[in-house]
Scaffold this active site. Structure first.
Site: not given
Length: 619
Positions: A217, A225, A261, A270, A337, A339, A373, A573, A588
């Site tokens: 995603r 990253d 971000n 941000r 947010r 997204e 997050d 991940e 989430e």
């Protein structure tokens, strides 16, 4: 005599609109203290400031672009959030619903046409439409999410680079490492020319060079990253691709005043942990590219200003009356947010007033800025998610990253012959080191601990009123990654013993926390960046015992990555460090694969420690 003036004026100082931030009805003019040498200059500046203020107030009335309000609510993003909400209502019981998909969809036709077709869809009382109608609408009016990036074959990729991982002698581990190396081709992308031709059709931002995405995603370049992606690319001898990533991040600073971000319109509110200078440092150490350093230094100075703006700075007075300045995360956003709009609204529904909801939305976005997050680390009363108070935390790791930035800028300035800037940044790095020791260090626990602000409205916080977070997080050990700390042998010895007894060391690596909250940045998950920072900090200390523990952590981490890969044929991940051979969960969204920073850390660890032919690799 010097006169201090706290007003910005427009032309004489060339005030960048990216230094002006609006928060509700408050306006911050970031880092605009001005020193002048004479009374005559003082009144000249004052006169210009009055003109500027008049112009600025007028700009507020007419909506001038002078004001840097965060702008993820473009007409397209606002529309896509409505689409996202409709999809949420339609696919309520679907486990495959991902809100980010809908704000990543590129338009096929102008927004006005698409919006009208959307309005014409027959909707039920709860705002849902039939699954068939919605699927047909999306297929008709949108390209696929991620279709505005095209696969890119990096010219510096070769199947087996010369001198690739020379310490890896085990044939199966070496074959796997080459498969991980090959994943850089799978993750390499170029921004489609359609993004430049029709920017209003896309939430993706145009970038000048090729990118490496994390995976799944996460179909755009991400800030922090990229550091571990670059570490892996350097192990793969893909120097040009590594530099391309830096070029893109520099372009974001030039456009927005900071690194976003991620490269999406909805991320302009941000940043993420500031590691760009660390990326450039690693590339320079591998290539000696002085031109890259020269090109990057002005942008890094601008990024440093962003992180030291009024909204990010916290001033602390200690018991001796000395003041220290440290930094926090603070997103320029008090709405859901985009997204994750449907999720944020659901979480905020527990608050009775709009102002409480707006406060909560800022805390959510600020936690996203932290990269963690989400985690109990940001909760006043864990595991209650609605008690997120990220902006009330002075984080250990953010200040370690900024210390690293100061040291790197000093180094780059020296490389380019700017000795005065080098001296200045060495001085302020010393000041930050002292502040971190004064505010974060806990002599009993032998760790650096985040601090809670008791009153976020104070201009100066008294050290006695700050409350250290006594919970154990992997971030408590991140300062060891920085030279002022890993070069202190006595300190390293204390931190080493603390880490060993912390409870964080598990069968498959270092846990993120000891709290099993269901959030992804908590137990039992382990994350590649945290493994790497702790391992490299221990390694750089030069202590034999520290190196031994570093290698032990790396072996455990490589092993679980290998076993999971053999079971699933993908890199993940995050990983479950309590159970070797299991990938992580929680949070989430469903677990993602690909995966940029996991690939990078595995390759970096194998380059450093190798893998002997006679060492088994199994859980």
């Amino acid at each position: 005599m010097k006169y201090l003036l706290y007003h910005a004026y427009l032309k004489s100082l060339k005030v960048n609109r990216n230094k002006i931030v609006m928060e509700g009805r408050k306006v911050y003019i970031i880092d605009t203290s001005i020193y002048v040498e004479s009374r005559k200059e003082y009144f000249h500046v004052l006169f210009c400031s009055v003109l500027f203020c008049s112009f600025f107030i007028a700009s507020l009335l007419v909506g001038s672009p002078l004001l840097m309000d965060a702008k993820p609510s473009t007409p397209l993003v606002s529309f896509l959030q409505r689409l996202q909400q409709t999809a949420f209502n339609t696919f309520t019981n679907s486990t495959h619903f991902d809100p980010k998909t809908y704000v990543d969809l590129p338009l096929k036709f102008p927004l006005s046409i698409t919006d009208q077709a959307f309005r014409n869809l027959p909707k039920s009382s709860n705002g849902s439409v039939s699954v068939d109608d919605l699927n047909l609408f999306i297929e008709t009016y949108f390209e696929g999410a991620g279709d505005d990036l095209v696969y890119f074959d990096p010219e510096d990729f070769v199947p087996e680079p010369e001198d690739f991982l020379p310490k890896v002698k085990h044939p199966e581990v070496r074959a796997w490492a080459l498969e991980v190396h090959k994943l850089w081709k799978n993750l390499s992308r170029k921004i489609s020319s359609q993004v430049t031709a029709h920017p209003n059709y896309h939430t993706l931002l145009p970038l000048p060079d090729s990118v490496v995405i994390p995976g799944s995603r996460f179909r755009e370049v991400y800030y922090w990253d990229s550091y571990w992606v670059i570490r892996g690319l350097l192990a793969s001898k893909m120097y040009k691709t590594a530099k391309s990533i830096v070029t893109n991040l520099l372009s974001l600073i030039e456009e927005y005043g900071f690194v976003l971000n991620g490269a999406r319109v909805y991320y302009t509110n941000r940043s993420q942990p500031p590691l760009l200078s660390a990326m450039i440092y690693e590339i320079y150490c591998s290539t000696g590219d002085v031109e890259l350093v020269k090109r990057s230094l002005p942008a890094l100075l601008k990024e440093y200003e962003f992180w030291n703006s009024d909204i990010h700075k916290v001033t602390i007075s200690d018991a001796q009356g000395c003041t220290h300045t440290l930094n926090r995360y603070y997103a320029m956003w008090n709405k859901p947010r985009p997204e994750s709009s449907t999720m944020d609204k659901a979480s905020a529904s527990k608050f009775p007033t709009e102002s409480e909801k707006q406060h909560f939305y800022r805390e959510l976005a600020s936690a996203a800025e932290s990269g963690w997050d989400f985690s109990t680390r940001w909760m006043r009363h864990p595991p209650n998610f609605t008690t997120l108070s990220t902006t009330s935390v002075i984080p250990v790791d953010l200040n370690a990253f900024l210390l690293g930035m100061e040291l790197n800028i000093a180094f780059f300035a020296k490389v380019t012959g700017d000795n005065s800037t080098a001296k200045h940044f060495l001085q302020i790095s010393d000041v930050r080191t002292k502040a971190m020791n004064s505010v974060f260090w806990n002599a009993n626990m032998k760790q650096w601990l985040d601090c809670w602000l008791s009153n976020t409205t104070s201009e100066v916080h008294v050290l006695d009123t700050l409350h250290q977070n006594q919970n154990v997080f992997a971030s408590n050990f991140v300062p060891l990654w920085m030279k002022p700390f890993y070069s202190d042998a006595l300190l390293v010895g204390d931190v080493l013993e603390s880490l060993k007894t912390s409870g964080l060391l598990r069968a498959a690596g270092v846990a993120t926390s000891l709290s099993d909250s269901g959030q992804q940045w908590d137990f039992p998950n382990g994350w590649a960046p945290l493994q790497h920072m702790l391992v490299e900090g221990l390694l750089k200390s030069g202590l034999e015992e520290a190196r031994s523990l570093a290698e032990e952590i790396a072996i455990r981490w490589i092993t679980t990555n290998y076993v999971v890969y053999k079971k699933t044929n993908v890199m993940h991940e995050k990983y479950d460090v309590e159970h070797c051979g299991e990938f992580g969960g929680g949070g989430e969204y469903v677990p993602q694969t690909g995966f940029g920073w996991s690939n990078g850390v595995v390759l970096a660890f194998l380059e450093e420690f190798g893998w002997p032919e006679d060492r088994k690799i199994e859980c």
